[in-house]
Motif scaffolding. Structure first.
Motif, PDB file in Angstrom:
ATOM      1  N   PRO A  59       0.901  -1.386  -0.047  1.00 34.74           N
ATOM      2  CA  PRO A  59       0.197  -0.135   0.039  1.00 34.74           C
ATOM      3  C   PRO A  59       0.773   1.148   0.194  1.00 34.74           C
ATOM      4  CG  PRO A  59      -0.187  -1.009   2.098  1.00 34.74           C
ATOM      5  CD  PRO A  59       0.633  -1.994   1.254  1.00 34.74           C
ATOM      6  N   HIS A  60       2.068   1.205   0.566  1.00 34.10           N
ATOM      7  CA  HIS A  60       2.768   2.488   0.702  1.00 34.10           C
ATOM      8  C   HIS A  60       3.454   2.624  -0.837  1.00 34.10           C
ATOM      9  CE1 HIS A  60       2.267   2.905   4.972  1.00 34.10           C
ATOM     10  NE2 HIS A  60       2.539   1.721   5.011  1.00 34.10           N
ATOM     11  N   LEU A  61       3.889   1.725  -1.185  1.00 36.72           N
ATOM     12  CA  LEU A  61       4.576   1.635  -2.644  1.00 36.72           C
ATOM     13  C   LEU A  61       3.393   2.386  -3.541  1.00 36.72           C
ATOM     14  CD1 LEU A  61       7.462   1.259  -3.411  1.00 36.72           C
ATOM     15  CD2 LEU A  61       6.898  -0.695  -4.299  1.00 36.72           C
ATOM     16  N   ARG A  62       2.254   1.826  -3.474  1.00 35.98           N
ATOM     17  CA  ARG A  62       1.193   2.102  -4.444  1.00 35.98           C
ATOM     18  C   ARG A  62       0.868   3.567  -3.991  1.00 35.98           C
ATOM     19  NH1 ARG A  62      -3.321   0.108  -6.903  1.00 35.98           N
ATOM     20  NH2 ARG A  62      -3.068  -2.030  -6.058  1.00 35.98           N
TER      21      ARG A  62
ATOM     22  N   MET B 297       5.202  10.122  -6.616  1.00 41.79           N
ATOM     23  CA  MET B 297       6.585  10.377  -6.361  1.00 41.79           C
ATOM     24  C   MET B 297       7.570   9.181  -6.953  1.00 41.79           C
ATOM     25  SD  MET B 297       5.219  10.704  -2.255  1.00 41.79           S
ATOM     26  CE  MET B 297       7.002  10.371  -1.865  1.00 41.79           C
ATOM     27  N   LEU B 298       6.867   7.969  -7.490  1.00 41.86           N
ATOM     28  CA  LEU B 298       7.706   6.860  -8.122  1.00 41.86           C
ATOM     29  C   LEU B 298       7.120   7.067  -9.704  1.00 41.86           C
ATOM     30  CD1 LEU B 298       7.617   4.288  -5.876  1.00 41.86           C
ATOM     31  CD2 LEU B 298       9.560   5.265  -6.485  1.00 41.86           C
TER      32      LEU B 298
ATOM     33  N   ASP C  38       8.981  -4.396   4.140  1.00 39.39           N
ATOM     34  CA  ASP C  38       9.667  -3.371   3.896  1.00 39.39           C
ATOM     35  C   ASP C  38       8.886  -2.144   2.986  1.00 39.39           C
ATOM     36  OD1 ASP C  38      10.083  -4.966   1.646  1.00 39.39           O
ATOM     37  OD2 ASP C  38      12.253  -4.758   1.785  1.00 39.39           O
ATOM     38  N   ASP C  39       7.838  -2.324   2.736  1.00 41.74           N
ATOM     39  CA  ASP C  39       6.977  -1.356   1.825  1.00 41.74           C
ATOM     40  C   ASP C  39       7.295  -0.149   2.385  1.00 41.74           C
ATOM     41  OD1 ASP C  39       4.921  -0.640  -0.016  1.00 41.74           O
ATOM     42  OD2 ASP C  39       3.446  -0.848   1.772  1.00 41.74           O
TER      43      ASP C  39
ATOM     44  N   GLN D 142       9.505   5.231   1.117  1.00 43.58           N
ATOM     45  CA  GLN D 142      10.173   6.747   1.517  1.00 43.58           C
ATOM     46  C   GLN D 142      11.251   6.563   0.871  1.00 43.58           C
ATOM     47  OE1 GLN D 142      10.265   6.360   5.814  1.00 43.58           O
ATOM     48  NE2 GLN D 142       8.222   6.679   5.955  1.00 43.58           N
ATOM     49  N   ASP D 143      12.245   5.455   0.655  1.00 42.72           N
ATOM     50  CA  ASP D 143      13.460   5.699   0.013  1.00 42.72           C
ATOM     51  C   ASP D 143      13.623   5.773  -1.354  1.00 42.72           C
ATOM     52  OD1 ASP D 143      14.257   5.569   2.644  1.00 42.72           O
ATOM     53  OD2 ASP D 143      14.767   3.623   2.733  1.00 42.72           O
TER      54      ASP D 143
END
Length: 118
Positions: free
Chosen positions: A51-54, A61-62, A78-79, A84-85
Motif C-alpha cells: 500500500p505505501h508503494l502504491r 513520487m515514483l 519493507d513496503d 520513502q527511500d
C-alpha cells in the motif's frame, strides 16, 4: 489504470469476451504487447500487497519505470521504508536492485535443491 486492471482480473471480467486471461484481453482490446500487458497485471497484483508503494506511485513520487522494478523485490515488511527511500533513486538504480534480488532468489533456489553435506 492498474486498479481497474487488477479489479477486472480478480473478477475475471475478461472471460465475458472469450479471452484466456487478463493479459490476453488487454492485448486484444488495447493493442499493447503481451509483455506490456503481463507487466501491468503483475505490478497491479504486487501493489495490492504494497500500500505505501502504491500510494507513492499514485501520488507521482515514483514513475512507472521505478515502481515496476521495485515490485520485484519490495515485500510487505519493507513496503513503508521502500516508499520513502526509492523516490530518491533513479529507475536504473532500482532496476539494478531488482536484478540483484532476482539473482539472489535464483541462487537461493539452487542452493535449496542441493543436498546438505555436513
Amino acid at each position: 489504470m492498474l486498479d481497474v486492471i487488477t479489479a477486472s482480473d480478480r473478477q475475471e471480467d475478461w472471460r465475458i469476451d472469450g479471452a484466456t486471461s487478463m493479459a490476453a484481453w488487454l492485448v486484444a482490446m488495447l493493442h499493447v504487447s503481451y509483455a506490456t500487458a503481463t507487466e501491468w497485471v503483475r505490478v497491479g497484483v504486487a501493489l495490492d500487497q504494497l500500500p505505501h508503494l502504491r500510494e507513492a506511485f499514485s501520488e507521482g513520487m515514483l514513475s512507472w519505470d521505478q515502481v515496476r522494478h521495485a515490485t520485484v523485490f519490495v515485500t510487505p515488511d519493507d513496503d513503508e521504508g521502500a516508499a520513502q527511500d526509492l523516490p530518491g533513486c533513479s529507475a536504473a538504480q532500482i532496476e539494478e536492485m531488482a536484478k540483484f534480488a532476482r539473482r539472489r532468489h535464483l541462487r537461493e533456489a539452487e542452493d535449496s535443491k542441493r543436498p546438505w553435506h555436513g
